[in-house]
Design a protein around this motif. Structure first.
Motif, short mmCIF file in Angstrom:
data_model
loop_
_atom_site.label_atom_id
_atom_site.label_comp_id
_atom_site.label_asym_id
_atom_site.label_seq_id
_atom_site.Cartn_x
_atom_site.Cartn_y
_atom_site.Cartn_z
N PHE A 14 7.93 7.92 -1.64
CA PHE A 14 8.72 6.90 -0.94
C PHE A 14 7.91 6.35 0.24
CE2 PHE A 14 12.35 8.52 -3.21
CZ PHE A 14 13.27 7.49 -3.20
N ALA A 15 7.32 7.26 1.03
CA ALA A 15 6.58 6.83 2.23
C ALA A 15 5.37 5.98 1.85
CB ALA A 15 6.15 8.05 3.03
N ALA A 16 4.64 6.38 0.81
CA ALA A 16 3.46 5.62 0.39
C ALA A 16 3.84 4.22 -0.09
CB ALA A 16 2.72 6.37 -0.72
N THR A 17 4.94 4.13 -0.81
CA THR A 17 5.38 2.83 -1.31
C THR A 17 5.84 1.92 -0.18
OG1 THR A 17 6.06 3.89 -3.37
CG2 THR A 17 6.91 1.69 -2.95
N ILE A 18 6.58 2.49 0.76
CA ILE A 18 7.09 1.68 1.87
C ILE A 18 5.97 1.25 2.80
CG2 ILE A 18 8.54 1.77 3.94
CD1 ILE A 18 10.53 3.42 2.25
N ARG A 19 5.05 2.15 3.09
CA ARG A 19 3.96 1.83 4.02
C ARG A 19 2.88 0.96 3.40
NH1 ARG A 19 3.83 7.70 6.07
NH2 ARG A 19 5.38 7.60 7.70
N GLY A 20 2.52 1.24 2.16
CA GLY A 20 1.37 0.55 1.57
C GLY A 20 1.70 -0.54 0.59
N GLY A 21 2.97 -0.73 0.29
CA GLY A 21 3.34 -1.70 -0.73
C GLY A 21 3.74 -3.04 -0.15
N ARG A 22 4.07 -3.94 -1.04
CA ARG A 22 4.58 -5.25 -0.65
C ARG A 22 6.06 -5.16 -0.40
NH1 ARG A 22 1.81 -9.49 -4.74
NH2 ARG A 22 0.07 -9.88 -3.37
N ARG A 23 6.55 -6.00 0.47
CA ARG A 23 7.97 -6.00 0.79
C ARG A 23 8.54 -7.39 0.54
NH1 ARG A 23 9.06 -5.21 6.77
NH2 ARG A 23 8.75 -7.44 6.74
N ALA A 24 9.71 -7.41 -0.08
CA ALA A 24 10.40 -8.68 -0.31
C ALA A 24 11.90 -8.45 -0.14
CB ALA A 24 10.11 -9.20 -1.71
N ALA A 25 12.54 -9.35 0.57
CA ALA A 25 13.98 -9.23 0.81
C ALA A 25 14.70 -10.41 0.18
CB ALA A 25 14.27 -9.20 2.30
N ARG A 26 15.83 -10.12 -0.42
CA ARG A 26 16.70 -11.14 -0.97
C ARG A 26 18.13 -10.68 -0.79
NH1 ARG A 26 13.12 -14.01 -0.77
NH2 ARG A 26 12.20 -15.36 -2.29
N GLY A 27 18.93 -11.49 -0.14
CA GLY A 27 20.34 -11.17 0.01
C GLY A 27 20.56 -9.84 0.71
N HIS A 32 10.45 -2.68 -1.87
CA HIS A 32 9.07 -2.30 -1.54
C HIS A 32 8.38 -1.97 -2.85
CE1 HIS A 32 9.94 -1.86 2.79
NE2 HIS A 32 11.12 -1.47 2.37
N TYR A 33 7.25 -2.62 -3.13
CA TYR A 33 6.57 -2.48 -4.42
C TYR A 33 5.13 -2.05 -4.19
CZ TYR A 33 4.38 -4.00 -8.81
OH TYR A 33 3.67 -4.06 -9.97
N GLY A 34 4.72 -1.01 -4.88
CA GLY A 34 3.34 -0.53 -4.79
C GLY A 34 2.87 -0.04 -6.14
N LEU A 35 1.57 0.13 -6.26
CA LEU A 35 0.98 0.65 -7.49
C LEU A 35 0.33 2.00 -7.21
CD1 LEU A 35 -0.63 -2.58 -8.94
CD2 LEU A 35 1.37 -1.38 -9.81
N ALA A 36 0.59 2.96 -8.07
CA ALA A 36 -0.01 4.28 -7.95
C ALA A 36 -1.43 4.22 -8.49
CB ALA A 36 0.79 5.31 -8.74
N THR A 37 -2.32 4.95 -7.86
CA THR A 37 -3.68 5.07 -8.37
C THR A 37 -3.89 6.54 -8.69
OG1 THR A 37 -4.53 5.38 -6.15
CG2 THR A 37 -4.58 3.16 -7.04
N ALA A 38 -4.30 6.80 -9.91
CA ALA A 38 -4.53 8.17 -10.32
C ALA A 38 -5.99 8.52 -10.06
CB ALA A 38 -4.22 8.34 -11.81
N ALA A 39 -6.22 9.61 -9.38
CA ALA A 39 -7.58 10.07 -9.10
C ALA A 39 -8.08 10.84 -10.31
CB ALA A 39 -7.59 10.96 -7.87
N PRO A 40 -9.38 10.76 -10.62
CA PRO A 40 -9.92 11.52 -11.73
C PRO A 40 -9.82 13.01 -11.45
CG PRO A 40 -11.67 10.42 -10.52
CD PRO A 40 -10.37 9.97 -9.95
N PRO A 41 -9.71 13.84 -12.50
CA PRO A 41 -9.61 15.27 -12.27
C PRO A 41 -10.86 15.81 -11.58
CG PRO A 41 -9.80 14.78 -14.62
CD PRO A 41 -9.69 13.48 -13.90
N VAL A 42 -10.66 16.76 -10.67
CA VAL A 42 -11.76 17.32 -9.89
C VAL A 42 -12.02 18.74 -10.37
CG1 VAL A 42 -12.48 17.98 -7.56
CG2 VAL A 42 -11.10 15.94 -7.91
#
Length: 138
Positions: A14-27, A32-42
């Motif tokens: 939730f925090a990552a999406t709200i802080r790093g994503g785009r925000r749009a308000a209607r009515g 809040h919209y964001g895209l997850a990035t998967a890190a390669p296995p370590v």
């Protein structure tokens, strides 16, 4: 009901999406919209200098699109809040398939959502989603 694979549950997400994503308000909604990035296995024995730079993973490694909802006490009592959440979950169920893999979405209801009908909430959600997922930046 929204399938469990499509639900956003962890506070970190939730925090990552709200802080790093785009925000749009209607009515009565803010999306809040964001895209997850998967890190390669370590590997377990990898040194910090040996780790590759983080890069976007292929689509098959990304999780399915997920959505979470925030309905505060400002919206109303427990009955009203749960009504708004149920409506939003049902509306998202029909729209989650249109989002790309790895998409994370937080839908925040404003106090005006308590007085909105199902149809009005749907129109607000469609408008906010269109704005948040478009390529344009303001």
């Amino acid at each position: 009901m929204l399938a469990s694979t499509h639900r956003l549950r962890r506070r970190v997400d939730f925090a990552a999406t709200i802080r790093g994503g785009r925000r749009a308000a209607r009515g009565a909604l803010v999306v809040h919209y964001g895209l997850a990035t998967a890190a390669p296995p370590v590997p377990d024995d990898a040194e910090p200098a040996d780790l590759p730079e983080s890069s976007p993973a292929p689509a098959e490694a990304l999780p399915p699109p997920r959505a979470g909802f925030v309905v505060s006490k400002a919206v109303g009592g427990a009955v009203i809040r749960n009504l708004v959440k149920r409506r939003l979950r049902h509306l998202m169920r029909a729209r989650i398939g249109a989002l790309p893999a790895g998409a994370m979405l937080v839908v925040r209801a404003l106090p005006a959502a308590a007085g909105r009908t199902y149809t009005e909430l749907g129109a607000d959600l469609d408008g906010a989603l269109a704005r948040a997922t478009s390529g344009r930046r303001r």
